[in-house]
Design a protein around this motif. Structure first.
Motif, PDB file in Angstrom:
ATOM      1  N   GLY A 283       0.813  -1.206   0.000  1.00 14.46           N
ATOM      2  CA  GLY A 283       0.000   0.000   0.000  1.00 14.46           C
ATOM      3  C   GLY A 283       0.847   1.256   0.000  1.00 14.46           C
ATOM      4  N   LYS A 284       1.933   1.248   0.771  1.00 19.33           N
ATOM      5  CA  LYS A 284       2.824   2.412   0.806  1.00 19.33           C
ATOM      6  C   LYS A 284       3.487   2.616  -0.551  1.00 19.33           C
ATOM      7  N   ALA A 285       3.902   1.513  -1.193  1.00 16.48           N
ATOM      8  CA  ALA A 285       4.536   1.626  -2.509  1.00 16.48           C
ATOM      9  C   ALA A 285       3.576   2.246  -3.515  1.00 16.48           C
ATOM     10  N   ARG A 286       2.311   1.814  -3.478  1.00 14.34           N
ATOM     11  CA  ARG A 286       1.322   2.374  -4.396  1.00 14.34           C
ATOM     12  C   ARG A 286       1.094   3.864  -4.111  1.00 14.34           C
ATOM     13  N   ALA A 287       0.973   4.216  -2.832  1.00  8.59           N
ATOM     14  CA  ALA A 287       0.742   5.620  -2.471  1.00  8.59           C
ATOM     15  C   ALA A 287       1.929   6.495  -2.869  1.00  8.59           C
ATOM     16  N   ASP A 288       3.139   6.023  -2.619  1.00  7.00           N
ATOM     17  CA  ASP A 288       4.339   6.785  -3.008  1.00  7.00           C
ATOM     18  C   ASP A 288       4.383   6.978  -4.513  1.00  7.00           C
ATOM     19  N   GLU A 290       1.824   6.977  -6.624  1.00  4.25           N
ATOM     20  CA  GLU A 290       0.771   7.916  -7.042  1.00  4.25           C
ATOM     21  C   GLU A 290       1.190   9.356  -6.781  1.00  4.25           C
ATOM     22  N   ARG A 291       1.818   9.609  -5.627  1.00  3.74           N
ATOM     23  CA  ARG A 291       2.287  10.964  -5.326  1.00  3.74           C
ATOM     24  C   ARG A 291       3.343  11.416  -6.321  1.00  3.74           C
ATOM     25  N   ALA A 292       4.137  10.443  -6.811  1.00  2.00           N
ATOM     26  CA  ALA A 292       5.190  10.767  -7.777  1.00  2.00           C
ATOM     27  C   ALA A 292       4.672  10.782  -9.209  1.00  2.00           C
ATOM     28  N   GLY A 293       3.385  10.537  -9.398  1.00  2.44           N
ATOM     29  CA  GLY A 293       2.810  10.555 -10.734  1.00  2.44           C
ATOM     30  C   GLY A 293       3.049   9.289 -11.533  1.00  2.44           C
ATOM     31  N   ALA A 294       3.348   8.195 -10.851  1.00  2.00           N
ATOM     32  CA  ALA A 294       3.627   6.930 -11.527  1.00  2.00           C
ATOM     33  C   ALA A 294       2.383   6.058 -11.530  1.00  2.00           C
ATOM     34  N   GLU A 295       1.946   5.641 -12.690  1.00  2.00           N
ATOM     35  CA  GLU A 295       0.792   4.759 -12.793  1.00  2.00           C
ATOM     36  C   GLU A 295       1.212   3.318 -12.546  1.00  2.00           C
ATOM     37  N   PRO A 296       0.347   2.487 -11.958  1.00  2.71           N
ATOM     38  CA  PRO A 296       0.684   1.068 -11.813  1.00  2.71           C
ATOM     39  C   PRO A 296       0.660   0.388 -13.179  1.00  2.71           C
ATOM     40  N   LYS A 409      18.043   4.781 -15.366  1.00  2.00           N
ATOM     41  CA  LYS A 409      18.932   5.607 -14.555  1.00  2.00           C
ATOM     42  C   LYS A 409      18.275   6.837 -13.916  1.00  2.00           C
ATOM     43  N   PRO A 410      17.333   7.526 -14.558  1.00  2.00           N
ATOM     44  CA  PRO A 410      16.725   8.686 -13.874  1.00  2.00           C
ATOM     45  C   PRO A 410      15.614   8.311 -12.891  1.00  2.00           C
ATOM     46  N   TYR A 411      15.334   7.023 -12.727  1.00  2.00           N
ATOM     47  CA  TYR A 411      14.116   6.596 -12.055  1.00  2.00           C
ATOM     48  C   TYR A 411      14.387   5.660 -10.869  1.00  2.00           C
ATOM     49  N   ASN A 412      13.333   5.399 -10.110  1.00  2.00           N
ATOM     50  CA  ASN A 412      13.312   4.274  -9.185  1.00  2.00           C
ATOM     51  C   ASN A 412      12.185   3.353  -9.629  1.00  2.00           C
ATOM     52  N   VAL A 413      12.425   2.054  -9.556  1.00  2.00           N
ATOM     53  CA  VAL A 413      11.482   1.056 -10.060  1.00  2.00           C
ATOM     54  C   VAL A 413      11.143   0.099  -8.928  1.00  2.00           C
ATOM     55  N   THR A 414       9.851  -0.023  -8.611  1.00  2.00           N
ATOM     56  CA  THR A 414       9.407  -0.925  -7.552  1.00  2.00           C
ATOM     57  C   THR A 414       8.593  -2.057  -8.157  1.00  2.00           C
ATOM     58  N   LEU A 415       8.922  -3.275  -7.757  1.00  2.00           N
ATOM     59  CA  LEU A 415       8.230  -4.475  -8.213  1.00  2.00           C
ATOM     60  C   LEU A 415       7.408  -5.039  -7.064  1.00  2.00           C
ATOM     61  N   ASP A 416       6.109  -5.094  -7.261  1.00  2.00           N
ATOM     62  CA  ASP A 416       5.185  -5.656  -6.277  1.00  2.00           C
ATOM     63  C   ASP A 416       4.753  -7.028  -6.788  1.00  2.00           C
ATOM     64  N   PHE A 417       5.335  -8.099  -6.230  1.00  2.00           N
ATOM     65  CA  PHE A 417       5.065  -9.456  -6.701  1.00  2.00           C
ATOM     66  C   PHE A 417       3.816 -10.061  -6.069  1.00  2.00           C
ATOM     67  N   THR A 418       3.152  -9.294  -5.192  1.00  2.00           N
ATOM     68  CA  THR A 418       1.884  -9.768  -4.632  1.00  2.00           C
ATOM     69  C   THR A 418       0.720  -9.354  -5.523  1.00  2.00           C
ATOM     70  N   ASP A 419       0.589  -8.046  -5.770  1.00  2.00           N
ATOM     71  CA  ASP A 419      -0.457  -7.551  -6.660  1.00  2.00           C
ATOM     72  C   ASP A 419      -0.017  -7.537  -8.111  1.00  2.00           C
ATOM     73  N   ASN A 421       2.313  -5.601  -9.835  1.00  2.00           N
ATOM     74  CA  ASN A 421       2.396  -4.274 -10.430  1.00  2.00           C
ATOM     75  C   ASN A 421       3.839  -3.800 -10.464  1.00  2.00           C
ATOM     76  N   VAL A 422       4.118  -2.924 -11.428  1.00  2.00           N
ATOM     77  CA  VAL A 422       5.396  -2.227 -11.526  1.00  2.00           C
ATOM     78  C   VAL A 422       5.124  -0.740 -11.365  1.00  2.00           C
ATOM     79  N   TYR A 423       5.949  -0.064 -10.566  1.00  2.00           N
ATOM     80  CA  TYR A 423       5.843   1.374 -10.420  1.00  2.00           C
ATOM     81  C   TYR A 423       7.195   1.980 -10.794  1.00  2.00           C
ATOM     82  N   ILE A 424       7.195   2.923 -11.736  1.00  2.00           N
ATOM     83  CA  ILE A 424       8.431   3.577 -12.116  1.00  2.00           C
ATOM     84  C   ILE A 424       8.231   5.076 -12.002  1.00  2.00           C
ATOM     85  N   ALA A 425       9.041   5.711 -11.166  1.00  2.00           N
ATOM     86  CA  ALA A 425       8.881   7.126 -10.865  1.00  2.00           C
ATOM     87  C   ALA A 425      10.226   7.834 -11.002  1.00  2.00           C
ATOM     88  N   ARG A 426      10.179   9.079 -11.453  1.00  2.00           N
ATOM     89  CA  ARG A 426      11.413   9.846 -11.605  1.00  2.00           C
ATOM     90  C   ARG A 426      11.969  10.231 -10.241  1.00  2.00           C
TER      91      ARG A 426
END
Length: 430
Positions: A283-288, A290-296, A409-419, A421-426
């Protein structure tokens, strides 16, 4: 090849030899061949429209409940999205209809392995003819991948030619490990394996890069990454070490380790972050994001370890792409030469690059697409490769391109293996 048009497991093992340095899995051509009763379902699957394909296979099974291909493929659709209940249901159905089906056994073995149910996975691997996997996982006693600690944050000791982090093997001094999502297991050099007191429980001789190599498989007691300790981990090593371009590299962390966590590749912040997979961390990863403008974005896991999502090249529209996080590459993405021609990507045919990928020779040419896109993350007019691999994929569905190390390189990428989803934010991860 096996009966569903999938690639042989031994190709994976050849392609993922680590020997203490980064390795790649092979990119062999050949899309899955539609079997009896596939029809539009196979076309949907090949196009990467997995949910629609899943429903279409279910409709086939309602009319033809003995259709092995439809049952196997429906199970595969579930497996791609870590929907284990569906995967088990339909793969078990396929095996009731065809007990000797090696592909269904491979998929079901993978399904149980992803859930750390090794005792259930072993007979599936054995039925699939994968004795190395069967022996290896049978040797793991008790619960594998035991996680101690809540978060591990490892600063990168370097960015290029590949990211490196420090880790401790069996309580020893820090060792330098790369990571790469085109490698399945935790691998290490033979020197590190010897220092850790590892003994092989399985082995095999393979051809890799024009030479013969012995691969060994064992079980490691402890692997510490920052504030996280993993215990009882399957590991791989080979008889000969390979030096990374900037000096010795002690090992590599593959997807099997990474998918046990909510994993963030913080390229912008130069750190690897591992957090326990819980509803709270997801949930925190998704909220972070969304705040950074990254779509799942969707996350699919093909075969044991290969990550995919949706992206585009040069206005292609969103299609299935491979996510090659970590590893080493100065390119932003790679694609088949035929794809580059079809999309009218400017390609420099005067400067061929001859190399090996997954132990197989490959010839590539520099190319420069107008845009490479993954969700809201983009790179424009960047250096890419167009290679001599045929379009398509050995996994039964088409893959437009592989997004590589330099793209992120300009981004951070989070992998959620439960739901899944991939989140990539600048910018740096929070």
């Amino acid at each position: 090849m096996v009966d569903d048009g999938e690639w042989d497991r031994r190709s994976l093992l050849r392609g993922a030899v680590v020997a203490g340095a980064a390795a790649t899995a092979p990119l062999l051509g050949g899309a899955a061949t539609a079997q009896a009763g596939g029809g539009d379902a196979d076309a949907l699957f090949k196009a990467g429209k997995f949910e629609q394909a899943g429903r279409a296979y279910e409709e086939i099974l309602k009319k033809d409940p003995k259709n092995v291909h439809a049952a196997r493929r429906r199970g595969y659709v579930g497996l791609l999205a870590n929907q284990f209940r569906d995967a088990e249901k339909y793969l078990t159905m396929a095996l009731r209809l065809a007990p000797g089906d090696k592909t269904a056994n491979q998929f079901l073995g993978d399904c149980y392995t992803r859930q750390d149910k090794f005792s259930l996975a072993v007979p599936c691997w054995r039925a699939a003819g994968e004795e190395v996997y069967a022996e290896w996982f049978a040797a793991v006693r008790g619960e594998p991948y035991q996680i101690h600690g809540d978060i591990g944050r490892m600063p990168w000791r370097q960015m290029d030619p590949m990211p490196l982090v420090e880790a401790s093997v069996n309580g020893g001094p820090p060792k330098r490990f790369s990571f790469y999502t085109r490698v399945p297991w935790l691998g290490m050099s033979s020197k590190v394996a010897e220092e850790a007191g590892l003994r092989p429980v399985a082995s095999q001789k393979i051809e890799y890069g024009g030479r013969t190599v012995w691969q060994y498989f064992g079980v490691l007691g402890s692997f510490r990454l920052g504030g996280i300790e993993l215990r009882n981990i399957p590991v791989e090593w080979s008889e000969s070490d390979t030096d990374a371009p900037d000096g010795p590299n002690d090992g590599i962390i593959g997807t099997w380790v990474l998918y046990h966590f909510l994993t963030t590749f913080d390229y912008a912040g130069r750190s690897l972050i591992l957090r326990r997979r819980t509803p709270e961390t997801a949930g925190k990863a998704r909220a972070d994001a969304e705040r950074a403008g990254a779509e799942p974005l969707p996350l699919w896991l093909a075969r044991e370890h290969l990550l995919h999502s949706r992206g585009s090249i040069a206005g292609s529209g969103a299609q299935v792409v491979a996510l090659d996080l970590g590893g080493t590459s100065e390119m932003v993405a790679s694609m088949p030469g035929e794809t580059a021609k079809r999309l009218r990507v400017r390609t420099d045919y005067d400067r061929p690059l001859e190399a090996f990928a997954g132990g197989q020779p490959v010839v590539s040419h520099p190319c420069y697409p107008k845009e490479v896109r993954l969700g809201n993350a983009t790179a424009k007019d960047v250096y890419c490769y167009a290679n001599n691999r045929p379009p398509g994929s050995p996994y039964g569905f088409d893959v437009l391109a592989h997004f590589a190390h330099s793209f992120y390189k300009p981004y951070n990428v989070t992998l959620d293996f439960t739901d899944m989803n991939v989140y990539i934010a600048r910018g740096k991860a929070t």
